[in-house]
Enzyme design. Structure first.
Site, PDB file in Angstrom:
ATOM      1  N   CYS A 116       1.116  -1.408  -0.237  1.00  0.00           N
ATOM      2  CA  CYS A 116      -0.056   0.515  -0.081  1.00  0.00           C
ATOM      3  C   CYS A 116       0.454   1.531   0.292  1.00  0.00           C
ATOM      4  O   CYS A 116       0.654   2.242  -0.907  1.00  0.00           O
ATOM      5  CB  CYS A 116      -1.039  -0.002   1.444  1.00  0.00           C
ATOM      6  N   HIS A 168      -2.426   0.596   7.328  1.00  0.00           N
ATOM      7  CA  HIS A 168      -2.483   1.078   5.704  1.00  0.00           C
ATOM      8  C   HIS A 168      -2.157   2.334   5.643  1.00  0.00           C
ATOM      9  O   HIS A 168      -2.114   2.787   6.138  1.00  0.00           O
ATOM     10  CB  HIS A 168      -4.169   0.710   5.376  1.00  0.00           C
ATOM     11  N   ASP A 182      -8.481   5.835  -2.414  1.00  0.00           N
ATOM     12  CA  ASP A 182      -7.454   4.430  -1.718  1.00  0.00           C
ATOM     13  C   ASP A 182      -6.978   4.505  -3.207  1.00  0.00           C
ATOM     14  O   ASP A 182      -7.365   2.942  -3.658  1.00  0.00           O
ATOM     15  CB  ASP A 182      -7.746   3.908  -0.574  1.00  0.00           C
TER      16      ASP A 182
END
Length: 677
Positions: free
Chosen positions: A430, A474, A490
């Site tokens: 991520c 994250h 995202d």
């Protein structure tokens, strides 16, 4: 004349050794390895001496060992920078209690060792307070009391049922403990803090982000926080637990802006009504959020040695008791690093659009030199798409269409990290996607920033709360759009949508995150783990985190309100009166003959004659007379009178006279024994 000290029997030495080993066993969780090994060696040596009935070491030998212990302690203090600290202090106490046991020969020494065992037992709570430790320490404390009683009164083994006695004492003391725990005024923070022997390692989200910094956390199944959401569980896509905003990028690492973090003010306080509701517990429905977008919830944050707090994106208010501040980026901070478990209530809601000032725009568009291929692609998007939202969608289409993969094992990146990732390796976690996306947006003229925190969490239907682990760490992005303000994007969702919808274990191969896959596999083990975690969370919520705010809410629910002092005093007065009832009833049931015989056994035990549990009065008297010939006549006279009173059938008048003679015989025996010493 002072009586000579009573030597300890072989069984009593074993009893002291066993209780000290049980008290020290849980200390291995927190003591330095060197000290733990030293304590084990000393205990093993003491056990060998006891097992072989060998003599105890001399004072010279004990002095040498004590000196070695002090040398080890001095080395550890020097290694810790001259700080004695909590861990080493407890370790030294344990070491010297073991050394005291190595010279324990008489009753006074045994009493001191038992008392020090209580101090060692209390020191366990200086590290943490799990619910199993409370049960363990209560059991060991009861056993220590039982041993202490038998050390001081060996004759009690023959006529006293210890465990029922301790059970009755517990039942008497339990109402007092509950009343004081619930009603006694609570403090918001500890009165004092213990110094640590060394810097405690930080855990969880860091204040910087570089390739690999987030992916390393996914290997840890440790709990980061637990959360109760009012109204029931939310969709996984709504569970963004926001921590920090990162602005500055040097081509390798993202960092927050110190200037923006310094612009802090007291955080908006949660209204009283919402404060009550946030701790009311979860419901049963599942949804993205209420119609107005407002979500109330409670978070129990594990110690992490950081000052920032986690709130659902976007946090709007927090309970006043948390003492938090909020900065220009909507980040919540405490006054001190979180070095103990912290519970707070908060509220999140959609943020109102705010204008972007010139300084913030410049910060959100700043880029280091380098990565020419990425800049060229972003410039083409800026020319092709006049709407900034279209440029963001173009970046997401790039991640979804090109052969990008979501993995914990990315290929090494070159010097131009963003170019190397977007055009060469295309394998990352991520942080790779969030970093490259924000770089693309800034290069395309769209203000953007990186946000770190946690995404998702495991919902425990038994405890009714979310369990967010370090593995749920994250990173995502936010872009600024005219009329909408900062909008969450995202980029990971374009590559691995299952990461957002079902959690990290659904997006990665089982071989990459085996521990988390094993924990979340369905089956009875998972249900058992949920049940255990529910008990742990209940203990933390209603015992360890029972603070002033929770006490006030409970008092309001009970209808006590501002009358807590009156209820506390009234409850203590009522319990004091009730505590006298068993004493009065017991006083009426005491048999004066048995009381005199108990004193007779106690006097003889002080001179080495301890009555065995199965030994009758006549056999015991005969053995005592042989062991104490100077007092043989007095011993036999008392025994004969006791036998007549205990087993004979006497008239009330005769029984009263015999009882007076029995007491006279006991006094004569005491005088004989005193002259003997």
């Amino acid at each position: 004349m002072k009586l000579p000290p009573r030597p300890l029997a072989h069984e009593e030495h074993g009893l002291l050794l066993g209780q000290l080993a049980l008290v020290l066993a849980p200390q291995a969780r927190s003591l330095p390895v060197t000290i733990s090994v030293l304590l084990v060696l000393l205990l093993a040596w003491r056990w060998l001496l006891w097992h072989q009935r060998a003599p105890l070491p001399s004072r010279l030998m004990l002095g040498i060992i004590a000196g070695l212990v002090m040398l080890v302690a001095a080395a550890l203090v020097w290694q810790a920078g001259g700080n004695m600290g909590r861990d080493l202090s407890v370790a030294l106490l344990g070491a010297f209690v073991v050394l005291k046991l190595l010279e324990c020969r008489v009753l006074a020494d045994a009493t001191l060792v038992t008392q020090l065992c209580f101090y060692l037992l209390l020191s366990l709570y200086l590290f943490d307070q799990p619910f199993w430790l409370a049960l363990y320490s209560l059991a060991i404390a009861a056993w220590l009391l039982r041993n202490w009683l038998f050390l001081g009164h060996p004759e009690a083994r023959g006529y006293l049922a210890v465990w029922p006695l301790l059970g009755r004492l517990t039942l008497i003391g339990l109402p007092w403990a509950l009343l004081l725990f619930v009603l006694f005024p609570r403090l918001d923070r500890p009165l004092w803090r213990l110094p640590q022997a060394e810097a405690v390692a930080t855990t969880g989200i860091s204040d910087t982000m570089s390739p690999g910094s987030v992916s390393r956390l996914t290997q840890s199944t440790e709990v980061a926080l637990r959360a109760d959401v009012q109204g029931g569980p939310l969709l996984a896509s709504a569970l963004y637990w926001r921590a920090l905003v990162l602005w500055q990028f040097d081509g390798q690492t993202w960092r927050p802006s110190p200037l923006r973090q310094r612009r802090a003010q007291p955080a908006p306080a949660l209204p009283a009504a919402d404060d009550m509701a946030a701790d009311a517990g979860p419901g049963e429905t599942v949804g993205d959020a209420p119609a107005n977008g407002i979500v109330n919830y409670s978070i129990t944050l594990e110690p992490n040695q950081h000052a920032w707090l986690f709130l659902l994106d976007r946090g709007q208010a927090i309970a006043p008791g948390a003492g938090a501040v909020i900065n220009a980026d909507g980040e919540f901070f405490t006054r001190d690093p979180v070095d103990r478990r912290l519970r707070y209530r908060a509220r999140s809601a959609p943020a109102a659009p705010q204008p972007l000032d010139l300084a913030t725009r410049e910060l959100a568009l700043a880029l280091p030199p380098g990565n020419p291929r990425t800049r060229e692609l972003a410039a083409a998007w800026a020319e092709q798409y006049p709407d900034p939202a279209q440029r963001a969608r173009a970046a997401l289409r790039l991640f979804a269409a090109a052969p990008f993969s979501y993995t914990l094992l990315p290929s090494p990146l070159g010097h131009e990290q963003v170019d190397s990732f977007l055009f060469d390796t295309r394998r990352g976690f991520c942080e790779h996607y969030a970093s490259s996306f924000v770089f693309l947006m800034r290069a395309a003229g769209v203000p953007a920033r990186v946000v770190t925190g946690y995404l998702g969490g495991e919902y425990n239907p038994i405890g009714g709360n979310y369990i967010v682990r370090q593995a749920d760490a994250h990173a995502w992005a936010e872009i600024w759009l005219e009329g909408r303000g900062w909008v969450r994007v995202d980029p990971t969702s374009a590559v691995a949508p299952s990461r957002v919808e079902r959690g990290i274990d659904a997006a990665l191969e089982a071989s990459e995150i085996e521990a988390l896959h094993a924990m979340r596999d369905p089956g009875w083990l998972r249900n058992l783990r949920w049940g255990m975690d529910g008990m742990v969370y209940t203990w933390q919520r209603w015992v360890l985190q029972y603070d002033r705010g929770q006490q006030a809410r409970l008092m309001q629910q009970l209808g006590i309100g501002d009358s807590v002092p009156q209820f506390l005093l009234g409850g203590l007065a009522a319990l004091s009166l009730l505590a006298l009832v068993p004493l009065v009833l017991r006083r009426r049931r005491i048999d004066p003959v048995q009381a005199a015989y108990a004193r007779f056994c106690h006097q003889l035990s002080r001179h080495g004659c301890v009555r065995a549990p199965s030994e009758g009065p006549q056999d015991f008297a005969a053995r005592a007379a042989r062991a104490l010939p100077a007092a043989a006549l007095a011993v036999q006279d008392f025994s004969d009178r006791y036998t007549r009173l205990r087993y004979g059938r006497l008239a009330p008048v005769q029984r009263s006279a015999e009882l007076a003679e029995l007491r006279q015989a006991l006094r004569r025996l005491c005088r004989h024994l005193a002259r003997r010493t």
